[in-house]
Design an enzyme around this catalytic site. Structure first.
Site, mmCIF file in Angstrom:
data_model
loop_
_atom_site.group_PDB
_atom_site.id
_atom_site.type_symbol
_atom_site.label_atom_id
_atom_site.label_comp_id
_atom_site.label_asym_id
_atom_site.label_seq_id
_atom_site.Cartn_x
_atom_site.Cartn_y
_atom_site.Cartn_z
ATOM 1 C CG HIS A 96 -24.703 3.865 -19.654
ATOM 2 N ND1 HIS A 96 -24.983 5.081 -19.071
ATOM 3 C CD2 HIS A 96 -24.542 4.113 -20.981
ATOM 4 C CE1 HIS A 96 -24.987 6.019 -20.011
ATOM 5 N NE2 HIS A 96 -24.733 5.447 -21.171
ATOM 6 C CG ASP A 97 -23.324 -3.297 -15.644
ATOM 7 O OD1 ASP A 97 -23.094 -2.687 -14.580
ATOM 8 O OD2 ASP A 97 -23.305 -4.532 -15.716
ATOM 9 C CB SER A 151 -22.029 -1.849 -10.363
ATOM 10 O OG SER A 151 -21.460 -1.314 -11.546
ATOM 11 C CG HIS A 158 -25.433 6.705 -30.868
ATOM 12 N ND1 HIS A 158 -24.452 7.664 -30.801
ATOM 13 C CD2 HIS A 158 -25.579 6.250 -29.591
ATOM 14 C CE1 HIS A 158 -24.031 7.793 -29.558
ATOM 15 N NE2 HIS A 158 -24.694 6.933 -28.807
#
Length: 301
Positions: free
Chosen positions: A73-74, A91, A198
């Site tokens: 996700h970053d 972020s 996953h």
């Protein structure tokens, strides 16, 4: 004589300041890497602590899963138009402009690992951006069967949040997801391989009624069970009641764009591990110049 002492004193102060600049934590720390180009020893210390945080018995745990998730996700919101901006810049943890990135719906559930990463970065005097990536790489290699991801250090932190819309939606179509990843420079094989993360994931917010269900029946291990079970579900086969299959994964498993690559990983741990490592090694450099970084693969053990 006094003048000589004064010159000597000034020289010692300058030397002390130079030494402090080289080793002391600061906003510029990632750029001030060891002059010989070797990995700063602090990362070996970080890995030792992550060993205890990420393992429960001989299985990787929820915190390890969250660290892998955080890296995606970053870094993963980046696309090729951003070049040497955005990407792996911390972020996710630090972004507050134009909104708080961590507060976005797609990042729900990452608050705890974000806090842990920030604390570790402060403790060891590293950038948050480097800590996100290193923690994710450590979690992958610690999960039984996980490959070692070539990991470089030298990222700068940013408080500018990633542009919205850069992360995949679990309800999106296969073609939209394929196009989203193509904009990041990934092929169908890359996308199919990255989906294999996953293998160790669990869901809490896609369907709260089935919170904590995993995406395959062996979430503590880095293996290809995910591919077999997801494809079986997508083609009408039986599903383990403890497993939750994302709608997007089911679509991609049989799609025209990605299906053959996805199915090619069923029962083939070695092929998947190599393909995943290749794609992930590129992702963790998104937005950064590899030539200005140092190789810290040795610190992963």
């Amino acid at each position: 004589m006094r003048r000589s002492y004064l010159v000597l004193a000034c020289s010692l102060i300058l030397y002390a300041n130079a030494t402090k600049l080289h080793y002391a934590p600061s906003a510029e720390w990632p750029r001030v890497v060891k002059k010989d180009g070797s990995c700063p020893p602090v990362w070996t210390q970080v890995k030792a602590e992550l060993n205890t945080l990420f393992m429960t018995g001989n299985q990787c745990n929820d915190l390890a899963r969250a660290a892998i998730h955080a890296t995606f996700h970053d870094c993963g919101s980046w696309d090729t138009t951003q070049k040497l901006t955005g990407g792996c810049d911390g972020s996710l943890v630090l972004g507050v402009t134009p909104d708080v990135e961590l507060a976005r719906s797609e990042n729900k559930g990452l608050e705890a690992i974000a806090g842990k990463i920030k604390d570790l970065a402060t403790k060891y005097g590293t950038s948050v951006a480097d800590m996100v990536v290193f923690a994710g790489s450590a979690a992958i290699v610690l999960c039984p069967g996980g490959p070692k991801i070539q990991t470089f250090i030298g990222r700068k932190d940013s408080t500018t949040s990633a542009p919205s819309g850069g992360l995949p939606d679990v309800f999106d179509s296969a073609s939209n997801l394929f196009n989203l990843f193509a904009k990041k420079g990934f092929s169908a094989q890359d996308l199919a391989a990255l989906l294999g993360a996953h293998s160790t994931s669990t869901q809490k917010f896609v369907d709260p009624a089935q919170a904590n269900k995993s995406q395959d029946s062996t979430p503590g291990q880095w293996d290809v069970t995910y591919y077999k079970e997801t494809y079986s579900f997508a083609t009408g086969g039986k599903k383990d009641p403890g497993v939750f299959v994302f709608a997007s994964d089911s679509k991609l498993a049989t799609s025209n764009e990605v299906g053959l690559e996805f199915q090619g990983f069923i029962g083939n741990q070695g092929r998947w591990a190599g393909s995943f490592a290749s794609a992930m090694e590129r992702m963790v450099l998104f937005g950064n110049d590899k030539s200005e970084m140092v190789d810290c693969n040795s610190a992963l053990g």
